[in-house]
Design an enzyme around this catalytic site. Structure first.
Site, mmCIF file in Angstrom:
data_model
loop_
_atom_site.group_PDB
_atom_site.id
_atom_site.type_symbol
_atom_site.label_atom_id
_atom_site.label_comp_id
_atom_site.label_asym_id
_atom_site.label_seq_id
_atom_site.Cartn_x
_atom_site.Cartn_y
_atom_site.Cartn_z
ATOM 1 N N GLU A 1 40.240 -25.080 24.195
ATOM 2 C CA GLU A 1 40.825 -26.453 23.266
ATOM 3 C C GLU A 1 41.303 -27.297 21.854
ATOM 4 O O GLU A 1 40.772 -24.933 21.292
ATOM 5 C CB GLU A 1 40.132 -28.179 23.125
ATOM 6 C CG GLU A 1 39.462 -28.319 24.736
ATOM 7 C CD GLU A 1 40.918 -29.723 25.014
ATOM 8 O OE1 GLU A 1 41.558 -29.313 25.041
ATOM 9 O OE2 GLU A 1 40.067 -30.621 25.659
ATOM 10 N N HIS B 1 45.919 -26.384 25.866
ATOM 11 C CA HIS B 1 45.221 -26.018 25.973
ATOM 12 C C HIS B 1 45.221 -24.714 27.680
ATOM 13 O O HIS B 1 45.737 -25.296 28.028
ATOM 14 C CB HIS B 1 43.633 -26.531 26.113
ATOM 15 C CG HIS B 1 43.557 -27.454 27.215
ATOM 16 N ND1 HIS B 1 43.371 -29.040 27.433
ATOM 17 C CD2 HIS B 1 43.553 -27.105 28.442
ATOM 18 C CE1 HIS B 1 43.454 -29.578 28.622
ATOM 19 N NE2 HIS B 1 43.217 -29.000 29.824
ATOM 20 N N ASP C 1 47.560 -31.022 24.959
ATOM 21 C CA ASP C 1 47.455 -30.219 24.336
ATOM 22 C C ASP C 1 47.871 -29.064 23.983
ATOM 23 O O ASP C 1 47.307 -28.729 22.448
ATOM 24 C CB ASP C 1 46.374 -31.420 23.401
ATOM 25 C CG ASP C 1 45.083 -30.162 23.984
ATOM 26 O OD1 ASP C 1 45.141 -29.752 25.405
ATOM 27 O OD2 ASP C 1 44.090 -30.692 24.695
ATOM 28 N N ASP D 1 37.111 -22.215 35.037
ATOM 29 C CA ASP D 1 36.827 -22.965 33.903
ATOM 30 C C ASP D 1 35.991 -23.984 35.252
ATOM 31 O O ASP D 1 35.741 -24.610 36.387
ATOM 32 C CB ASP D 1 37.294 -23.686 33.332
ATOM 33 C CG ASP D 1 38.210 -24.768 33.893
ATOM 34 O OD1 ASP D 1 39.049 -24.656 34.755
ATOM 35 O OD2 ASP D 1 39.059 -24.746 33.145
#
Ligand code: GLP
Length: 256
Positions: free
Chosen positions: A143, A138, A136, A67
């Site tokens: 996400e 990810h 979280d 990313d």
């Protein structure tokens, strides 16, 4: 899914580096999927050490990063281009033209994403994908609530993720709101996956990943469906897992 519980991040990163180095040695033109974040930094240090001291040769290696932030110049120290050059590429003999990080500076993002996917395919797919995990759950910047079949695309970042990444940019106002990320579906096509997670802040994410139900609310949980995944965690990150004795027993018969 092999869950490997180590004492600390250094031990875990050395193990991760060994797994990657074995592939680089075994396969002349290995294709590596690489990750950013604080977690893998000691792993990159170890790869650099193996290059310097044990002649680990990256001259035929190709890499694809997961990313990159959207519209952050490569010269910005928070960008993942900068991170990869700083921690790895400038310290080993990988050819610059063989390294790929999504280009968040382009105007035509859709085209960039399609070409990124095509380039991975053209190189025969990713032999081993390195992953960290967000608090979280990810992976990359996929996400919670994202499609578990998603491909490389522009994604919005959740507030918690922006806060977790403040240190890349100094203050929250400077953390981007968007990023280009390989999709979950893209990641799942890697032949092998190694995920690293250490420390208290990753306990819930690790619990969801290893023992939770598969759900887009914890994107990493889809890794339960991948045939060749190693999850390397420390004792602290493993705290909320209920089957630790089993994972440790299983590791004794795992060939690395
Ligand atoms: C970012 C990256 C992820 C990384 C995560 C965790 O969101 N896009 O690839 O896994 O941060 O980072 P850290 O290792 O710093 O906890």
């Amino acid at each position: 899914m092999d869950v490997i519980i180590v004492n600390d991040n250094i031990e875990g990163c050395k193990l991760g580096a060994k797994i990657i180095a074995d592939i680089v040695r075994r396969k002349n033109n290995a294709v590596l999927g690489l990750a950013t974040g604080k977690t893998p930094i000691p792993l990159y240090d170890e790869l650099v050490r193996l290059h310097n001291n044990e002649s680990l040769d990256f001259s035929n290696v190709t890499s694809f990063n997961l990313d990159e932030y959207y519209k952050v110049p490569f010269t910005n120290e928070g960008s993942y281009h900068y991170f990869m050059n700083h921690h790895l590429f400038s310290k080993i003999n990988i050819k610059k033209e063989n390294t790929h990080v999504p280009n968040g500076m382009v105007d035509d993002v859709e085209r960039e994403c399609i070409e990124y996917e095509e380039s991975i395919k053209k190189h025969g797919g990713i032999d081993i994908q390195l992953l960290g995990i967000g608090r979280d759950g990810h992976i990359g910047f996929n996400e919670p609530s994202c499609s578990l079949a998603s491909r490389t695309r522009l994604e919005a970042l959740m507030e918690d993720t922006r806060e977790a990444n403040i240190s890349d940019f100094g203050k929250l106002e400077l953390v981007p709101y968007y990023a280009i990320t390989m999709g979950v579906g893209t990641i799942m096509e890697a032949k092998e996956i190694v995920l690293l997670a250490f420390g208290e802040s990753k306990q819930d994410a690790v619990k969801g990943l290893v023992e939770g139900a598969i759900s887009s609310m914890c994107p990493a949980s889809i890794l339960q469906m991948h045939p060749n995944v190693k999850i390397i965690i420390d004792n602290v990150a493993a705290k909320k897992l209920t089957k630790v004795d089993f994972y440790k027993a299983k590791f004794k018969i795992t060939r690395l």
